[in-house]
Design a protein around this motif. Structure first.
Motif, PDB file in Angstrom:
ATOM      1  N   LEU A 139       3.708  -1.264   3.786  1.00 26.43           N
ATOM      2  CA  LEU A 139       3.367   0.132   3.581  1.00 26.43           C
ATOM      3  C   LEU A 139       4.576   0.813   2.954  1.00 26.43           C
ATOM      4  CD1 LEU A 139       1.417   2.506   3.981  1.00 26.43           C
ATOM      5  CD2 LEU A 139       2.364   2.799   6.269  1.00 26.43           C
ATOM      6  N   ASN A 140       4.418   1.291   1.723  1.00 29.18           N
ATOM      7  CA  ASN A 140       5.479   2.004   1.013  1.00 29.18           C
ATOM      8  C   ASN A 140       5.309   3.495   1.296  1.00 29.18           C
ATOM      9  OD1 ASN A 140       6.644  -0.301  -0.313  1.00 29.18           O
ATOM     10  ND2 ASN A 140       4.773  -0.362  -1.524  1.00 29.18           N
ATOM     11  N   LEU A 141       5.795   3.906   2.437  1.00 32.86           N
ATOM     12  CA  LEU A 141       5.612   5.277   2.892  1.00 32.86           C
ATOM     13  C   LEU A 141       6.560   6.218   2.155  1.00 32.86           C
ATOM     14  CD1 LEU A 141       3.975   6.862   5.023  1.00 32.86           C
ATOM     15  CD2 LEU A 141       5.904   6.579   6.555  1.00 32.86           C
TER      16      LEU A 141
ATOM     17  N   THR B  85       8.256   8.787   2.604  1.00 31.22           N
ATOM     18  CA  THR B  85       8.705   9.568   3.755  1.00 31.22           C
ATOM     19  C   THR B  85       9.273  10.932   3.357  1.00 31.22           C
ATOM     20  OG1 THR B  85      10.829   8.405   3.702  1.00 31.22           O
ATOM     21  CG2 THR B  85       9.152   7.569   5.212  1.00 31.22           C
ATOM     22  N   GLY B  86       9.985  10.987   2.249  1.00 31.95           N
ATOM     23  CA  GLY B  86      10.564  12.261   1.815  1.00 31.95           C
ATOM     24  C   GLY B  86       9.493  13.289   1.505  1.00 31.95           C
ATOM     25  N   ASP B  87       8.499  12.894   0.728  1.00 34.32           N
ATOM     26  CA  ASP B  87       7.420  13.800   0.335  1.00 34.32           C
ATOM     27  C   ASP B  87       6.559  14.192   1.539  1.00 34.32           C
ATOM     28  OD1 ASP B  87       5.960  15.175  -1.791  1.00 34.32           O
ATOM     29  OD2 ASP B  87       4.366  13.723  -1.396  1.00 34.32           O
ATOM     30  N   ILE B  88       6.222  13.227   2.380  1.00 32.15           N
ATOM     31  CA  ILE B  88       5.423  13.517   3.575  1.00 32.15           C
ATOM     32  C   ILE B  88       6.173  14.489   4.481  1.00 32.15           C
ATOM     33  CG2 ILE B  88       4.510  12.514   5.715  1.00 32.15           C
ATOM     34  CD1 ILE B  88       3.860   9.970   4.042  1.00 32.15           C
ATOM     35  N   ASN B  89       7.435  14.187   4.752  1.00 33.45           N
ATOM     36  CA  ASN B  89       8.238  15.035   5.629  1.00 33.45           C
ATOM     37  C   ASN B  89       8.395  16.446   5.062  1.00 33.45           C
ATOM     38  OD1 ASN B  89      10.153  15.819   7.677  1.00 33.45           O
ATOM     39  ND2 ASN B  89      11.736  15.419   6.164  1.00 33.45           N
ATOM     40  N   SER B  90       8.752  16.554   3.794  1.00 33.99           N
ATOM     41  CA  SER B  90       8.970  17.876   3.184  1.00 33.99           C
ATOM     42  C   SER B  90       7.705  18.723   3.234  1.00 33.99           C
ATOM     43  CB  SER B  90       9.413  17.714   1.726  1.00 33.99           C
ATOM     44  OG  SER B  90      10.638  17.044   1.638  1.00 33.99           O
ATOM     45  N   ASN B  91       6.574  18.144   2.872  1.00 37.78           N
ATOM     46  CA  ASN B  91       5.333  18.914   2.813  1.00 37.78           C
ATOM     47  C   ASN B  91       4.787  19.270   4.192  1.00 37.78           C
ATOM     48  OD1 ASN B  91       4.463  19.393  -0.051  1.00 37.78           O
ATOM     49  ND2 ASN B  91       4.944  17.219  -0.123  1.00 37.78           N
ATOM     50  N   ILE B  92       4.880  18.350   5.144  1.00 40.42           N
ATOM     51  CA  ILE B  92       4.431  18.691   6.501  1.00 40.42           C
ATOM     52  C   ILE B  92       5.342  19.751   7.103  1.00 40.42           C
ATOM     53  CG2 ILE B  92       4.181  17.807   8.863  1.00 40.42           C
ATOM     54  CD1 ILE B  92       3.035  15.237   7.639  1.00 40.42           C
ATOM     55  N   SER B  93       6.643  19.639   6.867  1.00 34.63           N
ATOM     56  CA  SER B  93       7.576  20.666   7.352  1.00 34.63           C
ATOM     57  C   SER B  93       7.245  22.027   6.746  1.00 34.63           C
ATOM     58  CB  SER B  93       9.017  20.284   7.017  1.00 34.63           C
ATOM     59  OG  SER B  93       9.391  19.120   7.703  1.00 34.63           O
ATOM     60  N   LYS B  94       6.954  22.037   5.450  1.00 37.03           N
ATOM     61  CA  LYS B  94       6.603  23.301   4.791  1.00 37.03           C
ATOM     62  C   LYS B  94       5.343  23.899   5.406  1.00 37.03           C
ATOM     63  CE  LYS B  94       5.886  25.394   0.251  1.00 37.03           C
ATOM     64  NZ  LYS B  94       4.577  26.004   0.318  1.00 37.03           N
TER      65      LYS B  94
ATOM     66  N   VAL C 209       0.854  -1.176   0.000  1.00 34.52           N
ATOM     67  CA  VAL C 209       0.000   0.000   0.000  1.00 34.52           C
ATOM     68  C   VAL C 209       0.893   1.230   0.000  1.00 34.52           C
ATOM     69  CG1 VAL C 209      -1.744   1.255   1.313  1.00 34.52           C
ATOM     70  CG2 VAL C 209      -1.793  -1.236   1.273  1.00 34.52           C
ATOM     71  N   ALA C 210       0.557   2.208  -0.844  1.00 34.25           N
ATOM     72  CA  ALA C 210       1.332   3.447  -0.909  1.00 34.25           C
ATOM     73  C   ALA C 210       0.910   4.378   0.219  1.00 34.25           C
ATOM     74  CB  ALA C 210       1.123   4.136  -2.243  1.00 34.25           C
ATOM     75  N   GLY C 211       1.873   4.988   0.863  1.00 39.10           N
ATOM     76  CA  GLY C 211       1.619   5.985   1.902  1.00 39.10           C
ATOM     77  C   GLY C 211       2.070   7.332   1.392  1.00 39.10           C
ATOM     78  N   LYS C 212       1.150   8.090   0.813  1.00 41.82           N
ATOM     79  CA  LYS C 212       1.457   9.383   0.206  1.00 41.82           C
ATOM     80  C   LYS C 212       1.070  10.524   1.133  1.00 41.82           C
ATOM     81  CE  LYS C 212       0.564   7.648  -4.409  1.00 41.82           C
ATOM     82  NZ  LYS C 212       1.514   8.067  -5.381  1.00 41.82           N
ATOM     83  N   TYR C 213       1.645  11.685   0.870  1.00 43.46           N
ATOM     84  CA  TYR C 213       1.298  12.888   1.609  1.00 43.46           C
ATOM     85  C   TYR C 213      -0.158  13.245   1.339  1.00 43.46           C
ATOM     86  CZ  TYR C 213       0.902  17.829   2.681  1.00 43.46           C
ATOM     87  OH  TYR C 213       0.482  19.040   3.156  1.00 43.46           O
ATOM     88  N   ASN C 214      -0.882  13.559   2.396  1.00 39.40           N
ATOM     89  CA  ASN C 214      -2.280  13.972   2.281  1.00 39.40           C
ATOM     90  C   ASN C 214      -2.488  15.190   3.169  1.00 39.40           C
ATOM     91  OD1 ASN C 214      -5.060  14.324   2.403  1.00 39.40           O
ATOM     92  ND2 ASN C 214      -5.495  12.137   2.390  1.00 39.40           N
ATOM     93  N   PRO C 215      -2.656  16.384   2.588  1.00 38.39           N
ATOM     94  CA  PRO C 215      -2.794  17.596   3.398  1.00 38.39           C
ATOM     95  C   PRO C 215      -4.025  17.583   4.306  1.00 38.39           C
ATOM     96  CG  PRO C 215      -3.231  18.067   1.082  1.00 38.39           C
ATOM     97  CD  PRO C 215      -2.727  16.661   1.153  1.00 38.39           C
ATOM     98  N   ASP C 216      -5.034  16.808   3.955  1.00 34.69           N
ATOM     99  CA  ASP C 216      -6.236  16.751   4.790  1.00 34.69           C
ATOM    100  C   ASP C 216      -5.954  16.190   6.175  1.00 34.69           C
ATOM    101  OD1 ASP C 216      -7.685  17.744   2.644  1.00 34.69           O
ATOM    102  OD2 ASP C 216      -8.357  15.765   1.981  1.00 34.69           O
ATOM    103  N   TYR C 217      -4.917  15.367   6.309  1.00 32.41           N
ATOM    104  CA  TYR C 217      -4.606  14.765   7.599  1.00 32.41           C
ATOM    105  C   TYR C 217      -4.104  15.779   8.628  1.00 32.41           C
ATOM    106  CZ  TYR C 217      -4.846  10.137   5.350  1.00 32.41           C
ATOM    107  OH  TYR C 217      -5.242   9.007   4.682  1.00 32.41           O
TER     108      TYR C 217
ATOM    109  N   SER D  84     -10.080   1.810   5.808  1.00 36.39           N
ATOM    110  CA  SER D  84      -9.981   2.683   6.972  1.00 36.39           C
ATOM    111  C   SER D  84      -8.816   2.360   7.901  1.00 36.39           C
ATOM    112  CB  SER D  84     -11.302   2.730   7.736  1.00 36.39           C
ATOM    113  OG  SER D  84     -11.643   1.465   8.223  1.00 36.39           O
ATOM    114  N   PRO D  85      -8.419   1.084   8.116  1.00 38.02           N
ATOM    115  CA  PRO D  85      -7.260   0.859   8.980  1.00 38.02           C
ATOM    116  C   PRO D  85      -5.985   1.468   8.409  1.00 38.02           C
ATOM    117  CG  PRO D  85      -8.479  -1.169   8.671  1.00 38.02           C
ATOM    118  CD  PRO D  85      -9.059  -0.157   7.721  1.00 38.02           C
ATOM    119  N   LEU D  86      -5.779   1.329   7.103  1.00 37.51           N
ATOM    120  CA  LEU D  86      -4.571   1.880   6.496  1.00 37.51           C
ATOM    121  C   LEU D  86      -4.640   3.397   6.416  1.00 37.51           C
ATOM    122  CD1 LEU D  86      -4.042  -0.821   3.786  1.00 37.51           C
ATOM    123  CD2 LEU D  86      -2.746  -0.486   5.877  1.00 37.51           C
TER     124      LEU D  86
END
Length: 188
Positions: free
Chosen positions: A66-68, A70-79, A18-26, A159-161
């Motif tokens: 889970l293929n997270l 991490t780079g994209d999630i981290n960069s965007n949340i940091s921004k 399962v892909a774990g992508k950045y989601n701004p809604d979270y 929903s669990p993922l």
């Protein structure tokens, strides 16, 4: 028995990876948009595209990788986080310059699906280097362990993922707000 009835369809429908992508809604509801911002300082968040695949630590939902991203999630949340306090925040390449440079990454993470009524748990290792005018002012690694009480609902198979991905986003934002921000303020 009810737990087993909830889990069996999930085993067949969730797949192996399962892909774990950045989601701004979270995290969008946790970002303050009305703070007075510093205009005179530019902040550069060094972006990366690292993906860290991890397999679940137990088999409550089967072995799910889970293929997270991490780079994209981290960069965007940091921004998003630093944009609460500074007007000029950009994702940059390592060769670009800014008054404050943030170089951070999710070093490692693990997750555990508990029994359906208990949700899941993640452990996240996060490292950051902060430079002000090319001088290192903070270099530190943080570890956080978070749990989400109820992730499995009758609303949907994913929903669990989704709950796990949301927990990862919120945990990273929590590290930035509760641990990194005070350390940066003490370093200035």
């Amino acid at each position: 028995m009810k737990s087993l009835l909830l889990i069996i369809p999930l085993l067949f429908l969730t797949g192996c990876g399962v892909a774990g992508k950045y989601n701004p809604d979270y995290v969008s509801q946790s970002i303050e948009k009305n703070y007075k911002k510093v205009d005179s300082v530019s902040v550069g968040i060094i972006k990366n595209d690292e993906i860290l695949p991890r397999e679940s630590d137990n088999v409550a939902l089967g072995k799910i990788t889970l293929n997270l991203e991490t780079g994209d999630i981290n960069s965007n949340i940091s921004k998003e986080f630093f944009s609460q306090y500074f007007s000029n925040v950009k994702l940059i390449n390592p060769s670009e310059k800014a008054d404050i440079i943030i170089k951070s990454k999710i070093d490692n993470y693990s997750y555990l699906f508990n029994k359906p009524s208990d949700g899941s748990t993640i452990t996240l290792n996060y490292s950051i280097e902060v430079y002000k005018k090319d001088k290192l002012i903070l270099k530190k690694t943080y570890t956080i362990k978070e749990s989400n009480d109820v992730l499995i609902t009758l609303v949907g198979v994913s929903s669990p993922l989704n709950g796990l991905k949301e927990l990862i986003h919120k945990s990273l934002l929590g590290i930035l707000e509760n641990q990194v921000k005070p350390d940066i303020l003490n370093s200035l």
